[in-house]
Enzyme design. Structure first.
Site, PDB file in Angstrom:
ATOM      1  N   SER A 150      44.099 -36.921  10.368  1.00 58.45           N
ATOM      2  CA  SER A 150      43.936 -37.857   9.070  1.00 58.45           C
ATOM      3  C   SER A 150      44.172 -36.566   7.960  1.00 58.45           C
ATOM      4  O   SER A 150      44.146 -35.343   8.343  1.00 58.45           O
ATOM      5  CB  SER A 150      42.385 -38.040   9.142  1.00 58.45           C
ATOM      6  OG  SER A 150      41.902 -38.351   7.726  1.00 58.45           O
ATOM      7  N   TYR A 170      33.232 -36.058   8.814  1.00 60.32           N
ATOM      8  CA  TYR A 170      34.568 -36.938   9.396  1.00 60.32           C
ATOM      9  C   TYR A 170      35.739 -35.935   8.940  1.00 60.32           C
ATOM     10  O   TYR A 170      36.492 -35.715   9.991  1.00 60.32           O
ATOM     11  CB  TYR A 170      34.945 -38.340   8.456  1.00 60.32           C
ATOM     12  CG  TYR A 170      36.092 -38.928   8.743  1.00 60.32           C
ATOM     13  CD1 TYR A 170      36.038 -39.317  10.152  1.00 60.32           C
ATOM     14  CD2 TYR A 170      37.230 -38.933   8.030  1.00 60.32           C
ATOM     15  CE1 TYR A 170      37.371 -39.723  10.541  1.00 60.32           C
ATOM     16  CE2 TYR A 170      38.285 -39.413   8.335  1.00 60.32           C
ATOM     17  CZ  TYR A 170      38.721 -39.899   9.813  1.00 60.32           C
ATOM     18  OH  TYR A 170      39.826 -40.499   9.917  1.00 60.32           O
TER      19      TYR A 170
END
Length: 261
Positions: A146, A159
């Site tokens: 990501s 995250y």
């Protein structure tokens, strides 16, 4: 395991394993690889969703196999690998984000869960399938990380930490297998509007999940990322796409998103 292929599969057909293939980017990637002629093995925890994706692939003329699997369960992953006759491509897509609390108030359980699925799950799958990937003579490991791997933001600590771990896994593996018939590809998406990612992150709060994409003209969708993954995998075997960042045009950076009124 459930076979849903309607044609005889031989080693002339390359095999791809996609984790987290029950929805979102994983399901879209499985469809895209099948359209390129790969025999796709779909793995995730929700067998009904996997079966639905496999039927779509079959309906479009592709071949697929379903295997319910929790990538955080090392014994289950090993059992899966033991019965897999061959593997040319592994797409480590299983992942997710849980919670948006600041570090001060974050639930360590959420951080642990994110690390387990995004990093340890990818580690389990990669370790288990490396022998078959090597044996293929032209193996490919894909890690879906990501843009959060590289850019921290408020409420995203857990995250970002997990996805940075996935990034490190890919970079380190690439160094360690240099000289072998293996490619290690990392795809790092930015803002992607899928049916479950933000909904899971906001613990089922649909209003908050939808607000993430409010006013954003054409955020990426799962099929956009699947297209990028498929392109990278199908480059000539001497071409390695080390890291590819893909964002919607409206997103210049993690904190820089164009929104219409």
């Amino acid at each position: 395991m459930t076979d849903t292929h309607h044609a005889d599969t031989t080693r002339a057909v390359k095999t791809a394993v996609v984790t987290g293939a029950s929805s979102g980017i994983g399901a879209a990637t499985a469809r895209a690889l099948a359209q390129e002629g790969f025999h796709v093995t779909l793995t995730a925890r929700r067998v009904d969703r996997l079966e639905a994706v496999a039927k779509e692939i079959q309906g479009q003329g592709g071949t697929a196999r379903v295997f319910p699997l929790d990538v955080t369960d090392k014994a289950a992953v090993s059992a899966f690998a033991d019965q897999l006759p061959a593997c040319d491509v592994l797409v480590n897509n299983a992942g997710g984000a849980y919670g948006t609390e600041y570090v001060e108030n974050a639930d360590p359980g959420d951080w642990r869960s994110m690390y387990e699925v995004n990093v340890i799950g990818a580690l389990h799958m990669t370790q288990a399938l490396l022998p078959r990937l090597r044996a293929s003579g032209d193996g490919v490991v894909v890690v879906l990380s990501s843009t959060a791997s590289f850019t921290c933001y408020e409420g995203g600590g857990g995250y970002s930490a997990a996805k940075h771990g996935a990034h490190v896994l890919a970079e380190t593996l690439r160094l360690e297998v240099c000289g072998e018939p293996l490619r290690v590809i990392e795809i790092a998406p930015g803002m992607v509007h899928t049916e479950e990612f933000s909904l899971n992150r906001y613990r089922g709060d649909l209003e908050k999940a939808d607000a993430v994409y409010d006013g954003v003209p054409r955020p990426l969708v799962a099929e956009d990322v699947a297209d990028v993954v498929t392109w990278a995998v199908t480059r000539p075997s001497h071409v390695n796409v080390d890291l590819l960042v893909v964002r919607p045009r409206a997103q210049a950076a993690q904190h820089k998103v164009h929104r219409t009124a």
